[in-house]
Design a protein around this motif. Sequence first.
Motif, mmCIF file in Angstrom:
data_model
loop_
_atom_site.group_PDB
_atom_site.id
_atom_site.type_symbol
_atom_site.label_atom_id
_atom_site.label_comp_id
_atom_site.label_asym_id
_atom_site.label_seq_id
_atom_site.Cartn_x
_atom_site.Cartn_y
_atom_site.Cartn_z
ATOM 1 N N GLY A 84 -6.223 2.637 -13.310
ATOM 2 C CA GLY A 84 -5.868 1.246 -13.082
ATOM 3 C C GLY A 84 -4.379 1.046 -12.871
ATOM 4 N N ILE A 85 -3.570 1.947 -13.453
ATOM 5 C CA ILE A 85 -2.127 1.764 -13.334
ATOM 6 C C ILE A 85 -1.548 2.582 -12.185
ATOM 7 C CG2 ILE A 85 -1.816 1.283 -15.799
ATOM 8 C CD1 ILE A 85 -0.685 4.208 -15.980
ATOM 9 N N ARG A 86 -2.451 3.122 -11.344
ATOM 10 C CA ARG A 86 -1.981 3.989 -10.267
ATOM 11 C C ARG A 86 -0.992 3.248 -9.367
ATOM 12 N NH1 ARG A 86 -6.407 7.945 -8.533
ATOM 13 N NH2 ARG A 86 -5.177 9.781 -9.007
ATOM 14 N N ALA A 87 -1.226 1.952 -9.218
ATOM 15 C CA ALA A 87 -0.387 1.163 -8.315
ATOM 16 C C ALA A 87 1.037 1.009 -8.850
ATOM 17 C CB ALA A 87 -1.014 -0.217 -8.104
ATOM 18 N N CYS A 88 1.192 1.154 -10.159
ATOM 19 C CA CYS A 88 2.512 0.921 -10.749
ATOM 20 C C CYS A 88 3.527 1.930 -10.238
ATOM 21 C CB CYS A 88 2.443 1.021 -12.278
ATOM 22 S SG CYS A 88 1.380 -0.213 -12.999
#
Lengths: 363, 277
Positions: A84-88
């Motif tokens: 889920g935090i890949r975009a960060c």
Amino acid sequence: MPRLRLLFLLALFPVMVAGAQLGLRAAGMEYCLTQLTMSVYYALVVMGLCLLMGYAGQVSLGHGAFFALGGYTTAVLTTHDFSGIRACAGVGVLERAGLLVAQQDLYGQAGLSVAPWAAFAAAMLLTFVVALLIGYPALRLRGHYLAMATLGFTLIVSKLLLGSALTGSADGIHGVPEWKLLPGLTVSGRSALRVQNYYLACGLALLLLLGLRNLLRSRVGRALLAIHDRETAANAMGINTAAYKLKVFVLSALLAALAGVFFTHYTGGIAPSEAGALKSVRYVALAAAGGMANLWGVTVMSIALNYCSLRGWFGSYDNAVFGALLILIISLAPEGPLKPLGLWLRRLAGRPDPERRTPHGAP
Amino acid sequence: MALLEVTDVRRAFGGLAAVDGVSFTVKPGQIKGIIGPNGAGKTTLFNLISGLLKPDAGRITFRGRSITGLKPYEIAGAGLSRTFQNPSLFLQMNVLENVMVGRHCRTRWGFLGCGLRWPGQAREERAIREAARAQLDVVGLAHLAGWSAGALPFGQRRMVELARALATEPAMLLLDEPASGLNTREKEDLGRLIRQIRDRGITVLLVEHDMSVVMGLSDDLLVLYNGRPIAEGAPAAVQNDPRVIRVYLGEDLQNDESGGDAPPRAPATPPATCCSR
Ligand SMILES: Nc1ncnc2c1ncn2[C@@H]1O[C@H](COP(=O)(O)OP(=O)(O)OP(=O)(O)O)[C@@H](O)[C@H]1O
Ligand SMILES: [Mg+2]
């Protein structure tokens, strides 16, 4: 003389370790190595308690919780899906650095989890901070404040683990991946790696035993004993008693967490019972059974008794056995059963205790 | 310049002022004695100087630097060491290890270096052992190095404690009744030893009940009574001070009335009649 004894122990320990493995293989019971390996990891906790209780004289009822803190930290980080935090920003960097790794969960779904080495580091760091926070206020004072503070900590950790979905509530966490320590050396419960993991655990225990033994035979060890004996005099002789108590508490907490991390990767999961107050009391009982201030004694005793417990020999009286053990030792042999036994063997061999003579042997 | 300077120090327990308005100085190289009847506040004063108790008021300076309110281990590190009225050896260790503890504040290696037995640490450990042996030699107990501390008779425990204090390399030593519980020969040895320690450049502040010991040793004497200083000066002058004589005679009378439940200790005879040296 002490050097000879060290050589003896260094030879004896590997022989015992290898003897147990070969004996079990010959008996066709190699599957028992699993419980033996788990017992060795539990023994690391008791080694830390030996320093804290036997040497520095400080009681902790929170070492089960520290074990669980280590185990759960690594379990959560290595199984939770962080995609889920890949975009960060920055996640890509972590992934390239190997701190985050692609992982398949139990259902074959691709996910992104923390690499075991990084999870291990995080577990140790977290334990370090938590132990400081608990120990600092409790250890500036004299008395049983540490026992109370750590008991409170145990109750909080148990409650949090049972109540939180992140930690799997009452089920705990399963499917923790294996940990590739070094090429060819993997912490894993696969039966093909059973023998390797047994020797890995014993090797780790031996390394820690040697390090702790060095520590105890140094100015640090003498300072800890002095604090145990007479805290006021120790302080007046130049020992920063509060700092030493805090350091040895943090060290023993780190050992417990280390054991928890290895245990969790080895068994592939961890359950909330590891953090329970009964577990912490069990560690105290094991330290007492080994003679408290006797590093080799507590190690051997806790491996033996935990093995019996894990093999189910105590049946449904498992916890009661450790409670009874505690009562028996305190009432019959406060220094543990090993020391009287050792003295008895010495006397049988007609040799006086070499280092600690009493006036009877005096000119 | 004074090595130790105690200024108007006060400490009360509940309503009782155990030490009240005490001021004195100790010059380097001196042996200074403190006497006074039971409960005069001598031990409390030592506890204040060595940091085991915090003063309610007043200032303590050592080597020109304030040590008021410092922790005991910091004061030991600053070069001020002590022994206790009741010998407090570490009973789980042997005699040599007890003295080795005294080297703690002069050595440095920490948890990691000791655990790994780093080469420098191993060297330091040997140096600690040798220094401790040397101090045991000073008090004449080198042959008991391997003995369990708890197995020693009272008099030897005092000597081990003295060696432990010396091992901290103090500039100044506080001795709380070092002669109590010693027999006559041991007392003579102790007197010689204390002079020898002074000759090595260590200043000595000495609380003592045994008048023959304290009068013979001290260059300078302070008399406490009910927490207050009542006389100070050369032993010869102090023992003729009428207030001192009155205090000691009064104490004697009280002792006679109170029967035999007080712990046995050297009778508080007036100093004028008992100076044997
Ligand atoms: N920790 C304490 N709490 C309460 N009262 C104390 C404490 N320490 C000392 N006192 C009291 O302070 C007074 C002075 O005691 P202190 O031990 O300093 O006397 P002393 O001169 O050393 O006597 P002695 O010759 O018996 O050793 C006594 O009345 C004692 O009861
Ligand atoms: Mg006293």
